[in-house]
Design an enzyme around this catalytic site. Structure first.
Site, PDB file in Angstrom:
ATOM      1  N   SER A  55       0.801  -1.225   0.000  1.00  0.00           N
ATOM      2  CA  SER A  55       0.000   0.000   0.000  1.00  0.00           C
ATOM      3  C   SER A  55       0.834   1.275   0.000  1.00  0.00           C
ATOM      4  O   SER A  55       0.297   2.351  -0.269  1.00  0.00           O
ATOM      5  CB  SER A  55      -0.949   0.016   1.205  1.00  0.00           C
ATOM      6  OG  SER A  55      -0.229   0.158   2.409  1.00  0.00           O
ATOM      7  N   LYS A 124       0.979   5.103   6.645  1.00  0.00           N
ATOM      8  CA  LYS A 124       0.366   5.906   5.582  1.00  0.00           C
ATOM      9  C   LYS A 124       1.030   7.277   5.556  1.00  0.00           C
ATOM     10  O   LYS A 124       1.796   7.646   6.447  1.00  0.00           O
ATOM     11  CB  LYS A 124      -1.140   6.084   5.812  1.00  0.00           C
ATOM     12  CG  LYS A 124      -1.932   4.792   5.959  1.00  0.00           C
ATOM     13  CD  LYS A 124      -1.961   3.964   4.684  1.00  0.00           C
ATOM     14  CE  LYS A 124      -2.729   2.668   4.909  1.00  0.00           C
ATOM     15  NZ  LYS A 124      -2.650   1.769   3.724  1.00  0.00           N
TER      16      LYS A 124
END
Length: 236
Positions: A55, A124
């Site tokens: 990701s 993230k």
């Protein structure tokens, strides 16, 4: 034969064994002290996290071990562009895993040793901080905008759109809007639009800032801090 000589002194056999026992005791004590020291350092200063997914490609690859500073935000605010590690329980992950306690313990040990990832800890990139209006996207401009200013995002995975679906959110105090760099493969703030909290992650859940790729050695490098519009005024 008696364990002691006629004079009452220990036999030579027992005298030879004592230094070996003392040596092992010293080694065990040293190992215990090292483990305790490592636990303290990892709990309060630096930790190592295993990257289990794609990701955050191309910056982070599956199998990377990343050094995370737990004290990064003790004296400064989280900034747009920072790569942060956070506890996703209650947002991107359930509060309880549903696994037996023994299985949870095994996962914790594997994560601590850097051999496995966690299903509750995520990494993230910060796109919006408190007061920011973050939106995407329009026919005229397919980029994400923060407070009306389009973002140029060289870190996004090649071929990915800024986002596959639109959104328009204002980040409240104490919250963050987070996204993965591999947008088409990332479960992030966009995944929780419409849910309680609206995909906005609490700053209290941030564990620290990712600072360096430690392993594998051929990929070892510092993770540069980006400044995404530090000079922009936020919309209140």
């Amino acid at each position: 034969m008696s364990a002691a000589s006629a004079s009452g002194e220990p036999s030579a056999k027992h005298t030879k064994r004592r230094p070996r026992f003392v040596g092992w005791r010293f080694v065990l004590c040293a190992l215990a002290a090292a483990v305790i020291l490592a636990a303290v350092v990892r709990a309060f200063f630096f930790d190592v996290f295993y990257i289990p997914s794609n990701s955050m490609q191309p910056l982070l690859e599956p199998g990377d071990r990343v050094l995370v500073s737990r004290t990064a935000y003790s004296s400064e605010d989280i900034r747009r562009g920072d790569v942060v590690v956070f506890d996703g329980r209650g947002s991107l992950a359930p509060l309880h895993s549903g696994r037996p306690a023994l299985a949870d313990a095994a996962v914790t040990v594997g994560r601590w040793l850097g051999l496995a990832g966690s299903d509750t800890v995520y990494v993230k990139r910060v796109i919006g901080v408190a007061g920011d209006r973050v939106s995407c996207c329009t026919d005229d401009d397919p980029r994400i905008t923060v407070n009306g200013t389009p973002l140029d995002e060289p870190y996004v995975y090649e071929g990915d759109a800024a986002s596959d679906h639109g959104f328009d959110v204002t980040v409240p105090e104490g919250r963050l809007w987070l996204m993965g760099d591999h947008r088409s493969e990332s479960a992030d703030s966009r995944s929780l639009l419409g849910a309680p909290g609206g995909g906005l992650i609490s700053t209290e859940r941030v564990i620290g800032e990712a600072r360096k790729i430690l392993w594998p050695l051929e990929r070892s490098t510092n993770i540069d801090r980006l400044s995404l519009g530090a000079e922009w005024n936020t919309e209140k």
